[in-house]
Design an enzyme around this catalytic site. Structure first.
Site, PDB file in Angstrom:
ATOM      1  N   ASP A 111       0.838  -1.216   0.099  1.00 28.45           N
ATOM      2  CA  ASP A 111      -0.145  -0.115  -0.203  1.00 28.45           C
ATOM      3  C   ASP A 111       0.877   1.222  -0.021  1.00 28.45           C
ATOM      4  OD1 ASP A 111      -2.182   1.739   0.659  1.00 28.45           O
ATOM      5  OD2 ASP A 111      -3.335  -0.014   1.100  1.00 28.45           O
ATOM      6  N   HIS A 169       2.245   2.020  -3.334  1.00 27.42           N
ATOM      7  CA  HIS A 169       1.173   3.086  -3.797  1.00 27.42           C
ATOM      8  C   HIS A 169       1.848   4.516  -3.802  1.00 27.42           C
ATOM      9  CE1 HIS A 169      -2.484   0.152  -3.305  1.00 27.42           C
ATOM     10  NE2 HIS A 169      -1.446  -0.397  -4.090  1.00 27.42           N
TER      11      HIS A 169
END
Ligand SMILES: *[C@@H]1O[C@H](CO)[C@@H](O)[C@H](O)[C@H]1NC(C)=O
Ligand SMILES: *[C@@H]1O[C@H](CO)[C@@H](O)[C@H](O)[C@H]1NC(C)=O
Length: 341
Positions: free
Chosen positions: A160, A183
């Site tokens: 993430d 991310h």
């Protein structure tokens, strides 16, 4: 406290202050801690928010070159994605003041690698945070309601956000961080809750993002909230992107399928300076602001991004920008992709 070299099975731990210490309390982790499950270790509680937590301490050094292995793989539910439950954070610092966290590895956390909540003056240096690219919600460093957070010389490979800063993150400095896969470096989401605190004073410098979904992102949700936070005084400078899907993205409609009201969060004074490298998608710069409170003073200075994902390699590596509700965009120096308007 010294944890010597070796491997140790450890259930959830909370170290709680306040402490009567003139010098910082030193926790030296040289070995590897393995997160234990209830069937492995007696008296291990099932449901906790954090695996290892430091709470209400003024003056703390956590150092030593050791590893915290969350053994998360069995807990990651790939179907749930963002709807998944909040799984334990590998190391949570809450209400910690004047702290140094240096030379530690975090591997396969169940939830986030590191949480920084309600902290003041905390430095995180020389960390190595590692989890698979497809591990859900394994944010690297997640910051909220904290002032003066410095992160440097850190390597993050995770599923993430490498670094996420949500409400109340102020005076944050991020330098020489290598991120990816993951991310990217994100501010937000903001605007989810009433009475959120502002994000103000974020400097991200000399970082490299490789094979990430996003590069530099500010995301806010749509919503009817009347009292919303703001995000301002943000500098992204000297950043290198390698094969990043959305290198520069301001997204004020994040996760907003069923919500019609525009985002109430105001974004202003954001500077993108010397951002270069490659974009995996044709739209390298997306500035999608709120219809209700358009972005103000977003500056771009020397942006050099080439499109590497083009289907026909003989085409020139041109990518584009899209902008909406972004009043007061300003441009200086080279602009690749070309400026909006
Ligand atoms: C952030 O730093 C500035 C400048 O040092 C300071 O004036 C401000 O109070 C700090 N923000 C918070 C929330 O402490
Ligand atoms: C940061 O990047 C710039 C531009 O590439 C470079 O000139 C500078 O020396 C770097 N700073 C550090 C501390 O590495």
């Amino acid at each position: 406290m010294v944890i010597p070299p070796g491997k140790f099975l450890v259930g959830p731990l909370v170290f709680t202050g306040p402490c009567v210490n003139k010098e910082p309390i030193v926790v030296q982790i040289r070995g590897t801690l393995l997160s234990a499950s209830p069937d492995e270790l007696e008296d291990t509680p099932m449901e906790v928010d954090n695996w290892i937590q430091f709470y209400d301490i003024n003056g703390l050094n956590v150092i030593g070159g050791g590893t915290l292995d969350g053994r998360g793989a069995a807990f990651w539910s790939h179907d749930l994605g963002d709807q998944g439950p909040g799984l334990p954070v590998n190391v949570m610092f809450q209400k910690v003041t004047n702290a140094l966290v240096r030379k530690l590895s975090s591997v396969n956390p169940k939830g986030f690698h590191i949480g920084v909540v309600q902290c003041n003056n905390i430095r995180l240096y020389n960390l190595r945070l590692v989890a698979p690219e497809d591990s859900p919600n394994t944010d690297g460093i997640h910051i909220s309601r904290s002032n003066l957070v410095k992160i440097a010389n850190t390597e993050i490979t995770t599923g993430d956000d490498c670094i996420g800063m949500i409400q109340g993150s102020t005076n944050i400095s991020i330098k020489k961080v290598r991120c990816g896969p993951g991310h990217g470096i994100s501010i937000g989401s903001l605007g989810k809750y009433e009475n959120e605190a502002d994000v103000r004073g974020v400097v991200v410098k000399n970082c490299t993002l490789s094979n990430t979904d996003n590069g530099l992102r500010i995301k806010t949700t749509r919503g009817p909230k009347a009292i919303a936070s703001q995000a301002s005084s943000i500098i992204f400078q000297d950043i290198v992107m390698h094969n990043v899907k959305n290198p520069i993205i301001i997204d004020q409609e994040y996760n907003a399928q069923n919500e019609v009201n525009p985002s109430p969060v105001k974004i202003s004074d954001v500077h993108f300076i010397n951002i270069r490298g490659t974009s995996k998608s044709p739209v390298a710069v997306q500035v999608g602001c709120s219809k209700k409170v358009p972005c103000q003073n977003i500056q771009f200075y020397n942006i050099i991004l080439d499109y590497v994902g083009r289907p026909v390699k003989s085409l020139p590596p041109v990518c584009t920008s899209t902008c909406s509700y972004a009043s007061g965009l300003s441009y200086k120096g080279i602009q690749k992709p070309p400026a909006c308007h």
